[in-house]
Design a protein around this motif. Structure first.
Motif, mmCIF file in Angstrom:
data_model
loop_
_atom_site.group_PDB
_atom_site.id
_atom_site.type_symbol
_atom_site.label_atom_id
_atom_site.label_comp_id
_atom_site.label_asym_id
_atom_site.label_seq_id
_atom_site.Cartn_x
_atom_site.Cartn_y
_atom_site.Cartn_z
ATOM 1 N N VAL A 89 1.533 -9.020 -11.754
ATOM 2 C CA VAL A 89 1.656 -7.746 -11.050
ATOM 3 C C VAL A 89 0.361 -6.957 -11.220
ATOM 4 O O VAL A 89 -0.153 -6.842 -12.334
ATOM 5 N N HIS A 90 -0.142 -6.425 -10.118
ATOM 6 C CA HIS A 90 -1.380 -5.645 -10.132
ATOM 7 C C HIS A 90 -1.107 -4.219 -9.658
ATOM 8 O O HIS A 90 -0.339 -4.018 -8.710
ATOM 9 N N PHE A 91 -1.763 -3.262 -10.301
ATOM 10 C CA PHE A 91 -1.751 -1.873 -9.825
ATOM 11 C C PHE A 91 -3.206 -1.434 -9.644
ATOM 12 O O PHE A 91 -4.012 -1.524 -10.573
ATOM 13 N N ASN A 117 -0.184 -3.885 -5.858
ATOM 14 C CA ASN A 117 0.139 -2.525 -5.416
ATOM 15 C C ASN A 117 -1.135 -1.688 -5.343
ATOM 16 O O ASN A 117 -1.813 -1.497 -6.357
ATOM 17 N N ILE A 118 -1.460 -1.195 -4.153
ATOM 18 C CA ILE A 118 -2.617 -0.319 -3.974
ATOM 19 C C ILE A 118 -2.079 1.092 -3.783
ATOM 20 O O ILE A 118 -1.365 1.369 -2.820
ATOM 21 N N LEU A 119 -2.421 1.984 -4.712
ATOM 22 C CA LEU A 119 -1.773 3.294 -4.784
ATOM 23 C C LEU A 119 -2.761 4.430 -4.520
ATOM 24 O O LEU A 119 -3.857 4.449 -5.096
ATOM 25 N N ILE A 165 0.863 -1.182 0.000
ATOM 26 C CA ILE A 165 0.000 0.000 0.000
ATOM 27 C C ILE A 165 0.902 1.235 0.000
ATOM 28 O O ILE A 165 1.814 1.345 0.816
ATOM 29 N N GLN A 166 0.673 2.142 -0.944
ATOM 30 C CA GLN A 166 1.519 3.332 -1.078
ATOM 31 C C GLN A 166 0.654 4.583 -0.972
ATOM 32 O O GLN A 166 -0.176 4.839 -1.842
#
Length: 337
Positions: free
Chosen positions: A164-166, A130-132, A90-91
């Motif tokens: 890979v997930h965004f 990746n949760i942005l 988490i970013q």
């Protein structure tokens, strides 16, 4: 206590689940394993025989090769019943290296499976999610994009070991405001909207999202459990203190980055005006970078001092701030503790 009363008392006290500390407390703990499994199945679109039924939480030190990764751990790392490894990051703020960082994490995750004499056929898939809290992929308005290795001309997949997930929260919120989301039927949208209710940067709460999810939770036990755990986390004094410390650290780092960018832009403009762009460009960038690093180090040390003054455990402070134990001991000695 009625839901209305609970909302009046607690809604303004809820922590922002996009802060890594809060996110890990909710989705990375053994007591909330069922929530984590539902969340992962929604992101990975696992159904039928492929559904994730069980996960084991792991800790993995991923840093060491890169300066910014020292002392860092993956936010959440689980191993499924099929021995697939899944990392969720988490970013909250854009560090401008997310794609390369994500690929690096995947590579380390995949290669760490290998043991001496182990056959390559035994390597299992590794997945990075990746949760942005910022925009990343300019080529699409979709808030969830997934990547594998494909052949260039015919687009067939080479392998399933890399995934890979965004997930971009701003795009999700845009679709919510445009009434393009239906959390009643879309389980992933439901959980991602939960993360979006509190916007700590803007000091704003999306009460419309809260009301919608609150209604859905009547018939969704996992969502009910998530609301309960979220409230408990937000109201626990020790957890709240750790959250506030981490939040300050993130916002201080973000401010340092923004100030460094502003100073660089001003310096470049002045250099252009004086006709010396080529001669000083490299020196300016290096100077700004050093100043930014020192500013971040100073802010982090200041946060650690405050935590140690409150007699928090050295190991806990090191884990939250990312500073090494040796530095913790130095600060503790400086304080005379």
């Amino acid at each position: 206590m009625t839901r209305r009363a609970m909302k009046r008392i607690y809604l303004t006290k809820l922590v922002d689940l996009k802060i890594d500390f809060a996110f890990k407390e909710l989705f990375g703990s053994e007591k909330n394993k069922a929530i984590t499994i539902v969340f992962l199945n929604a992101i990975l679109k696992r159904t039928g025989r492929n559904v994730i039924k069980e996960v084991t939480f792991n800790n993995l030190e991923i840093g060491g090769d890169h300066e910014e990764d020292k002392q860092s751990r993956l936010d959440i790392l689980v191993t499924t019943q099929d021995q697939h490894q899944i990392n969720i990051e988490i970013q909250f703020t854009n560090q401008y290296d997310m794609i390369k960082r994500s690929l690096y994490y995947w590579a380390r995750l995949y290669s760490n499976q290998s043991q001496k004499g182990m056959a390559y056929t035994k390597l299992k898939p590794a997945i990075v999610i990746n949760i942005l809290n910022f925009h990343l992929v300019k080529e699409t308005t979709s808030y969830h994009t997934t990547y594998h290795l494909h052949e260039d001309e015919e687009s067939f997949r080479l392998t399933d070991v890399m995934e890979v997930h965004f997930i971009e929260i701003p795009k999700l919120l845009k679709q919510w405001k445009e009434e393009k989301l239906d959390p009643w039927s879309d389980v992933l949208a439901r959980w991602l909207l939960l993360l979006s209710i509190v916007d700590q940067r803007k000091s704003y709460i999306y009460e419309d999202i809260f009301k919608e999810l609150e209604a859905i939770a009547v018939n969704d036990k996992h969502l009910q459990d998530a609301f309960t755990s979220w409230n408990e986390l937000s109201l626990d004094p020790k957890e709240r203190q750790a959250y506030e410390v981490r939040l300050k650290q993130i916002l201080d780092q973000e401010a340092a980055v923004n100030e460094a960018k502003w100073r660089l832009e001003v310096a470049e403009k002045q250099a252009l005006e004086r006709g010396m762009e080529k001669g000083i460009e490299k020196g300016i960038e290096k100077g700004i970078e050093k100043g930014m690093e020192k500013g971040m180090e100073k802010a982090t040390a200041q946060v650690a001092r405050k935590m140690l003054e409150k007699h928090m455990n050295v190991e806990e402070v090191a884990e939250i701030t990312g500073l090494p134990i040796e530095r913790m001991q130095e600060i503790k000695a400086e304080l005379g503790l």
